[in-house]
Each structure stands twice: as C-alpha cells, then as structure tokens.
Write a protein that holds these residues in place. Structure first.
Motif, mmCIF file in Angstrom:
data_model
loop_
_atom_site.group_PDB
_atom_site.id
_atom_site.type_symbol
_atom_site.label_atom_id
_atom_site.label_comp_id
_atom_site.label_asym_id
_atom_site.label_seq_id
_atom_site.Cartn_x
_atom_site.Cartn_y
_atom_site.Cartn_z
ATOM 1 N N GLU A 57 36.923 3.659 9.892
ATOM 2 C CA GLU A 57 35.765 2.835 9.504
ATOM 3 C C GLU A 57 34.413 3.159 10.208
ATOM 4 O O GLU A 57 33.428 3.335 9.488
ATOM 5 N N ASP A 60 33.595 6.556 8.944
ATOM 6 C CA ASP A 60 33.064 6.643 7.496
ATOM 7 C C ASP A 60 31.565 6.069 7.617
ATOM 8 O O ASP A 60 30.678 6.585 7.144
ATOM 9 N N ALA A 61 31.351 5.136 8.492
ATOM 10 C CA ALA A 61 29.971 4.502 8.554
ATOM 11 C C ALA A 61 28.829 5.557 9.112
ATOM 12 O O ALA A 61 27.895 5.580 8.813
ATOM 13 N N GLU A 63 29.165 8.571 8.908
ATOM 14 C CA GLU A 63 28.991 9.846 7.958
ATOM 15 C C GLU A 63 27.990 9.200 6.798
ATOM 16 O O GLU A 63 26.893 10.208 6.771
ATOM 17 N N GLN A 64 28.175 7.964 6.430
ATOM 18 C CA GLN A 64 26.932 7.416 5.608
ATOM 19 C C GLN A 64 25.592 7.243 6.394
ATOM 20 O O GLN A 64 24.604 7.566 5.710
ATOM 21 N N GLY A 65 25.797 7.012 7.688
ATOM 22 C CA GLY A 65 24.358 7.059 8.448
ATOM 23 C C GLY A 65 23.697 8.174 8.376
ATOM 24 O O GLY A 65 22.645 8.520 8.520
ATOM 25 N N ARG A 67 24.316 11.010 6.522
ATOM 26 C CA ARG A 67 23.715 11.228 5.269
ATOM 27 C C ARG A 67 22.240 10.458 4.830
ATOM 28 O O ARG A 67 21.490 11.236 4.580
ATOM 29 N N SER A 68 22.198 9.182 5.153
ATOM 30 C CA SER A 68 21.211 8.531 4.816
ATOM 31 C C SER A 68 19.942 9.011 5.813
ATOM 32 O O SER A 68 18.875 9.286 5.201
ATOM 33 N N GLN A 71 18.519 12.402 4.457
ATOM 34 C CA GLN A 71 17.942 12.259 3.229
ATOM 35 C C GLN A 71 16.477 11.687 3.680
ATOM 36 O O GLN A 71 15.329 12.324 3.104
#
Length: 74
Positions: A57, A60-61, A63-65, A67-68, A71
C-alpha cells in the motif's frame, strides 16, 4: 570524523512523542531541507515495522504521488 547520520537522527528523536514526530515530518515536507534525511530514517523505521500488505500500500501510494508530482512539473 566518523559521523553516522542514521544514529544521529535516531538519537535526536529518541524521546520525541507522537506530536513531535508529526511536527518533524510536517516541517520536512514544508521545506525544512535540513530535515529531509530524517524523513528517510523515519520511513526506514516504518518500513521495517510494516507487514507485506502495508508495504504494498505504501509503494502504491508512493507511485501515485510520484505520478501526480511529475504531472505538476510539466
């Protein structure tokens, strides 16, 4: 001079309570550059105490961070 940064950081936070630990994290995130190595040590402590599902988890968090954040840089 033999400086073990990890030991120094652990020594500095050894008696901190939850509020102080949270303040350390918030200060580092909000721009206290000198605190950034401490985040690595704190994350190491969390990681070593976590179960495999919790580690997944966190990754995953992260990776999302990432990517965000990337961007936002574009």
């Amino acid at each position: 001079m033999d400086l073990n940064l990890r030991k120094a950081i652990l020594s500095n936070i050894a008696t901190n309570d939850q509020q102080q630990l949270e303040a350390t994290i918030v200060d580092a995130i909000n721009g206290e550059e000198k605190m950034l190595p401490g985040l690595g040590v704190l994350f190491e402590l969390i990681w070593n105490q976590s179960q495999e599902q919790d580690k997944k988890e966190m990754v995953d968090a992260l990776e999302q961070g990432v990517r965000s954040a990337t961007q936002d840089l574009q």
